[in-house]
Design a protein around this motif. Structure first.
Motif, PDB file in Angstrom:
ATOM      1  N   THR A  46       0.820  -1.166   0.040  1.00 26.04           N
ATOM      2  CA  THR A  46       0.110   0.051   0.082  1.00 26.04           C
ATOM      3  C   THR A  46       0.750   1.205  -0.027  1.00 26.04           C
ATOM      4  O   THR A  46       0.398   2.357  -0.598  1.00 26.04           O
ATOM      5  CB  THR A  46      -1.074   0.062   1.237  1.00 26.04           C
ATOM      6  OG1 THR A  46      -0.132  -0.238   2.512  1.00 26.04           O
ATOM      7  CG2 THR A  46      -1.893  -1.105   1.278  1.00 26.04           C
ATOM      8  N   SER A  47       1.965   1.144   0.620  1.00 26.76           N
ATOM      9  CA  SER A  47       2.705   2.513   0.674  1.00 26.76           C
ATOM     10  C   SER A  47       3.856   2.532  -0.509  1.00 26.76           C
ATOM     11  O   SER A  47       3.972   1.477  -1.179  1.00 26.76           O
ATOM     12  CB  SER A  47       3.887   2.552   1.987  1.00 26.76           C
ATOM     13  OG  SER A  47       4.627   1.323   2.005  1.00 26.76           O
ATOM     14  N   ASN A  48       4.338   3.637  -1.022  1.00 29.48           N
ATOM     15  CA  ASN A  48       5.024   3.987  -2.127  1.00 29.48           C
ATOM     16  C   ASN A  48       6.444   3.643  -1.998  1.00 29.48           C
ATOM     17  O   ASN A  48       7.235   3.645  -2.745  1.00 29.48           O
ATOM     18  CB  ASN A  48       4.853   5.146  -2.891  1.00 29.48           C
ATOM     19  CG  ASN A  48       3.320   5.175  -3.466  1.00 29.48           C
ATOM     20  OD1 ASN A  48       3.013   3.955  -3.938  1.00 29.48           O
ATOM     21  ND2 ASN A  48       2.546   6.247  -3.513  1.00 29.48           N
ATOM     22  N   THR A  49       6.842   3.664  -0.526  1.00 30.21           N
ATOM     23  CA  THR A  49       8.421   3.715  -0.336  1.00 30.21           C
ATOM     24  C   THR A  49       8.831   2.244  -0.255  1.00 30.21           C
ATOM     25  O   THR A  49       8.245   1.493   0.519  1.00 30.21           O
ATOM     26  CB  THR A  49       8.646   4.502   1.217  1.00 30.21           C
ATOM     27  OG1 THR A  49       7.890   3.729   2.217  1.00 30.21           O
ATOM     28  CG2 THR A  49       8.263   6.055   1.024  1.00 30.21           C
ATOM     29  N   ILE A  50       9.560   1.777  -1.260  1.00 34.70           N
ATOM     30  CA  ILE A  50       9.936   0.531  -1.178  1.00 34.70           C
ATOM     31  C   ILE A  50      11.517   0.650  -1.025  1.00 34.70           C
ATOM     32  O   ILE A  50      12.390   1.277  -1.941  1.00 34.70           O
ATOM     33  CB  ILE A  50       9.625  -0.220  -2.464  1.00 34.70           C
ATOM     34  CG1 ILE A  50       8.195  -0.367  -2.448  1.00 34.70           C
ATOM     35  CG2 ILE A  50      10.188  -1.546  -2.369  1.00 34.70           C
ATOM     36  CD1 ILE A  50       7.644  -0.854  -3.615  1.00 34.70           C
TER      37      ILE A  50
END
Length: 148
Positions: A131-135
């Motif tokens: 769900t979050s864009n920080t990978i």
């Protein structure tokens, strides 16, 4: 986050190929003739590439390694579907999912379930997407778990 690396499991494919080469080269070196060499070729090709002996070996080793992890396993998923092999389990006390499969290149990953959303649950599979864009590096954006 990557916990352990089980990349040595991929050596099962190399071992299968080496067995195939050995079965083909033995009758050639012994000069047994074209007919016998052809029979050895067909037999070794069937054993190595047509059967799923490498996948079974990989799954056994993966199951053995994952069962030794001292974490409470609430729900366990084991699969061998085509060339996709894997093992995953959830630890609901910590809210995490542990996954090790061909999708992770046999590295053991651990993620919080709250970081992922189930986008598809049909036909014996569960598709997770972050769900979050920080990978961070070497983290999965999405993965599929098969269940039967």
């Amino acid at each position: 986050m990557i916990i352990k690396n089980y990349k040595y499991i991929n050596l099962a494919y190399t071992a299968g190929f080496l067995i195939f080469l050995a079965c083909v080269c033995i009758p050639i070196f012994l000069k047994l003739g074209i007919f016998v060499t052809g029979i050895w070729f067909i037999f070794s090709f069937f054993i190595t590439f047509s059967s799923d002996i490498c996948e079974k070996t990989i799954q056994k080793e993966l199951n053995k390694r994952m069962s030794k992890i001292p974490v409470p396993k609430n729900q366990i998923f084991k699969w061998r579907r085509n060339r996709n092999i894997g093992y995953a389990f959830t630890d609901l006390s910590k809210g995490t999912i542990w996954i090790c499969s061909t999708q992770t290149k046999f590295e053991l990953h651990i993620y919080f379930l709250s970081e992922f959303k189930i986008i598809d649950e049909s036909f014996g599979k569960i598709h997770f997407r972050r769900t979050s864009n920080t990978i961070r590096e070497n983290e999965l954006r999405e993965f599929v778990i098969y269940h039967y």
